[in-house]
Scaffold this motif. Sequence first.
Motif, PDB file in Angstrom:
ATOM      1  N   GLY A 226       0.801  -1.224   0.000  1.00 20.17           N
ATOM      2  CA  GLY A 226       0.000   0.000   0.000  1.00 20.17           C
ATOM      3  C   GLY A 226       0.823   1.257   0.000  1.00 20.17           C
ATOM      4  N   SER A 227       2.117   1.163  -0.282  1.00 15.30           N
ATOM      5  CA  SER A 227       3.009   2.322  -0.203  1.00 15.30           C
ATOM      6  C   SER A 227       3.523   2.694  -1.590  1.00 15.30           C
ATOM      7  N   SER A 228       3.371   3.966  -1.960  1.00 19.85           N
ATOM      8  CA  SER A 228       3.880   4.431  -3.247  1.00 19.85           C
ATOM      9  C   SER A 228       5.396   4.490  -3.251  1.00 19.85           C
ATOM     10  N   VAL A 229       5.982   4.898  -2.127  1.00 17.44           N
ATOM     11  CA  VAL A 229       7.442   5.008  -2.037  1.00 17.44           C
ATOM     12  C   VAL A 229       8.087   3.634  -2.161  1.00 17.44           C
ATOM     13  N   ALA A 230       7.524   2.645  -1.458  1.00 22.02           N
ATOM     14  CA  ALA A 230       8.062   1.287  -1.536  1.00 22.02           C
ATOM     15  C   ALA A 230       7.942   0.732  -2.948  1.00 22.02           C
ATOM     16  N   THR A 231       6.812   1.016  -3.609  1.00 24.07           N
ATOM     17  CA  THR A 231       6.614   0.542  -4.981  1.00 24.07           C
ATOM     18  C   THR A 231       7.642   1.167  -5.925  1.00 24.07           C
ATOM     19  N   ALA A 232       7.820   2.501  -5.817  1.00 25.90           N
ATOM     20  CA  ALA A 232       8.766   3.196  -6.694  1.00 25.90           C
ATOM     21  C   ALA A 232      10.197   2.711  -6.457  1.00 25.90           C
ATOM     22  N   ALA A 233      10.574   2.564  -5.190  1.00 25.19           N
ATOM     23  CA  ALA A 233      11.942   2.145  -4.869  1.00 25.19           C
ATOM     24  C   ALA A 233      12.204   0.720  -5.331  1.00 25.19           C
ATOM     25  N   THR A 234      11.242  -0.164  -5.094  1.00 25.73           N
ATOM     26  CA  THR A 234      11.422  -1.576  -5.450  1.00 25.73           C
ATOM     27  C   THR A 234      11.513  -1.769  -6.957  1.00 25.73           C
ATOM     28  N   VAL A 235      10.524  -1.250  -7.674  1.00 25.65           N
ATOM     29  CA  VAL A 235      10.488  -1.438  -9.124  1.00 25.65           C
ATOM     30  C   VAL A 235      11.612  -0.653  -9.795  1.00 25.65           C
ATOM     31  N   GLY A 236      11.918   0.536  -9.268  1.00 29.35           N
ATOM     32  CA  GLY A 236      12.983   1.339  -9.851  1.00 29.35           C
ATOM     33  C   GLY A 236      14.334   0.658  -9.790  1.00 29.35           C
ATOM     34  N   SER A 237      14.614  -0.003  -8.673  1.00 29.63           N
ATOM     35  CA  SER A 237      15.899  -0.690  -8.541  1.00 29.63           C
ATOM     36  C   SER A 237      16.036  -1.845  -9.529  1.00 29.63           C
ATOM     37  N   ILE A 238      14.899  -2.372 -10.003  1.00 20.31           N
ATOM     38  CA  ILE A 238      14.918  -3.483 -10.961  1.00 20.31           C
ATOM     39  C   ILE A 238      14.910  -2.988 -12.402  1.00 20.31           C
ATOM     40  N   SER A 239      14.028  -2.026 -12.684  1.00 19.39           N
ATOM     41  CA  SER A 239      13.785  -1.640 -14.074  1.00 19.39           C
ATOM     42  C   SER A 239      14.723  -0.562 -14.604  1.00 19.39           C
ATOM     43  N   LEU A 240      15.152   0.367 -13.756  1.00 20.18           N
ATOM     44  CA  LEU A 240      16.008   1.451 -14.249  1.00 20.18           C
ATOM     45  C   LEU A 240      17.300   0.944 -14.903  1.00 20.18           C
ATOM     46  N   PRO A 241      18.027  -0.016 -14.292  1.00 23.03           N
ATOM     47  CA  PRO A 241      19.229  -0.535 -14.975  1.00 23.03           C
ATOM     48  C   PRO A 241      18.909  -1.192 -16.314  1.00 23.03           C
ATOM     49  N   GLU A 242      17.757  -1.875 -16.384  1.00 21.01           N
ATOM     50  CA  GLU A 242      17.365  -2.532 -17.648  1.00 21.01           C
ATOM     51  C   GLU A 242      17.107  -1.492 -18.738  1.00 21.01           C
ATOM     52  N   MET A 243      16.375  -0.437 -18.389  1.00 19.51           N
ATOM     53  CA  MET A 243      16.062   0.584 -19.387  1.00 19.51           C
ATOM     54  C   MET A 243      17.319   1.363 -19.789  1.00 19.51           C
ATOM     55  N   LYS A 244      18.202   1.573 -18.837  1.00 15.73           N
ATOM     56  CA  LYS A 244      19.455   2.274 -19.133  1.00 15.73           C
ATOM     57  C   LYS A 244      20.302   1.474 -20.119  1.00 15.73           C
ATOM     58  N   GLN A 245      20.368   0.176 -19.886  1.00 17.35           N
ATOM     59  CA  GLN A 245      21.143  -0.709 -20.767  1.00 17.35           C
ATOM     60  C   GLN A 245      20.532  -0.774 -22.164  1.00 17.35           C
ATOM     61  N   ALA A 246      19.209  -0.665 -22.241  1.00 16.18           N
ATOM     62  CA  ALA A 246      18.522  -0.750 -23.537  1.00 16.18           C
ATOM     63  C   ALA A 246      18.559   0.564 -24.303  1.00 16.18           C
ATOM     64  N   GLY A 247      19.118   1.627 -23.719  1.00 18.90           N
ATOM     65  CA  GLY A 247      19.231   2.899 -24.412  1.00 18.90           C
ATOM     66  C   GLY A 247      18.032   3.807 -24.286  1.00 18.90           C
ATOM     67  N   TYR A 248      17.200   3.616 -23.255  1.00 23.27           N
ATOM     68  CA  TYR A 248      16.033   4.467 -23.046  1.00 23.27           C
ATOM     69  C   TYR A 248      16.459   5.860 -22.590  1.00 23.27           C
ATOM     70  N   ASP A 249      15.653   6.849 -22.930  1.00 20.48           N
ATOM     71  CA  ASP A 249      15.868   8.204 -22.439  1.00 20.48           C
ATOM     72  C   ASP A 249      15.723   8.201 -20.914  1.00 20.48           C
ATOM     73  N   LYS A 250      16.713   8.760 -20.218  1.00 15.37           N
ATOM     74  CA  LYS A 250      16.718   8.665 -18.760  1.00 15.37           C
ATOM     75  C   LYS A 250      15.572   9.439 -18.117  1.00 15.37           C
ATOM     76  N   ARG A 251      15.092  10.486 -18.794  1.00  9.86           N
ATOM     77  CA  ARG A 251      13.963  11.243 -18.243  1.00  9.86           C
ATOM     78  C   ARG A 251      12.677  10.414 -18.293  1.00  9.86           C
ATOM     79  N   LEU A 252      12.451   9.768 -19.430  1.00  7.85           N
ATOM     80  CA  LEU A 252      11.265   8.919 -19.546  1.00  7.85           C
ATOM     81  C   LEU A 252      11.354   7.738 -18.585  1.00  7.85           C
TER      82      LEU A 252
END
Length: 443
Positions: free
Chosen positions: A123-149
């Motif tokens: 039920g926490s937005s902060v926990a959701t953002a932190a958890t998913v961000g730690s998983i997905s941000l490196p993947e998107m960075k490696q794939a060449g995604y725009d860092k702002r998006l």
Amino acid sequence: MFPLVQIMTDPTLLGLLSIGLIFLLMGLGVPVFAALGLAGIAGIVFVQDVSYVYNVLQNFAFNKTAAYLLTVIPLFIIMGNFALHAGVGKSLFHVAKRWCGHLPGGLAISTIFTCAGFSATSGSSVATAATVGSISLPEMKQAGYDKRLSAGCVAAGGVLGVLIPPSVLLVFYAALTEVSAGKMLVAGVIPGVLSVAVFVAGVFIISLIKPEMCPKGERVGWKKRFTSLRRAWQLLLLIIVVLGSIYTGWATPTEAASLGAMASVLFLLMSKQDRKTKLKAIGTSSRDAVNTTVMIMMTMLGAGIYSFFLSLVRIPQFVSAWVIDLPLPAIVIIALILLLYIPMGMFLDAFSMLVITLPILFPVVTSLGFDPIWFGILAIKMCEIGLITPPIGLNVYVIAGLDKDTTLTDVFTGASWFILMEVVTVVIIFSFPLIATYLPNTM
């Protein structure tokens, strides 16, 4: 003496002075719960005396917080913490990536679906953002995604945690307004799905307009896609146990939260981790749940004292009567009330916004004849927007802390696209109240 007598007999002046005192105290660094409580006590002393305050407050904390319904809050929090340490977030991203990774903006879409899925366990937005961000941000960075998006979609996806049940904020709203907690939780389902759909559509449109921002990923065969669904069984079970039992009436929200917490701890114990790591995760989850629960309870206590002061001088009744007499259609008045949450969201967290506004504005909503569940969903959607708006967008700061190469400006820029999408969702729910009220009315 005349100004003093005028203040004591004028609820408008008393209310404005108390609100000014709250913001003054918060500006000095006083916690929100303390600012609310001190402003309430000062107001009560001003119209009564110190002995009256003592008689009122001696049992106030117990009477305000010793409620069976409020046990839902720590149970939902600890359920989300156990699910986090059990690796539910990683499993969901793996499934979403298999199904959506090849689409335009596929990893960003996978991130949003993962946020939505993890929100159904936390039920926490902060926990959701932190958890998913730690998983997905490196993947998107490696794939060449725009860092702002990339950063914006994680920050915005995280806000789904305050709407998709089991949401602590939905229970908090129910406790403040005495609306059915079960109906509020169920009411968040369709608006939550709508929010996900709007986010996904928005990312898809951005990827079509600017394909260089989010390259397509590798397509995975249908066999691997269906095989990956086996990793989503934990989420499916939690949804059935928690939401299914509440909707069917088989369990109360508190009982459903207990079942969900038990299921989550079993997931953790069955995970492929060593015994020491599991025990540490249980201890960390429990400690975090206690800390968050105490924060919420103290906020409720401060809000309760301030609400008592408002009731004592009849400010809610005064505001309701004044608003009803305005030469405006009732629906326009509700729209103006909701717009108040935008500037407040720039400086306050969601809990603080609700405890400050609901004692005054909720009687207005009910006196105008609007459904309190519909208004609650809209108010929480407005609180969502506050979590990603400058200068105090809590989710934005969380995401900025996850990636050193992404600045606060980058995250706020990326989140701005999703703020527009949130506005679209709010307008749809505002225009079609049945989206929020249909499921609760079928319970």
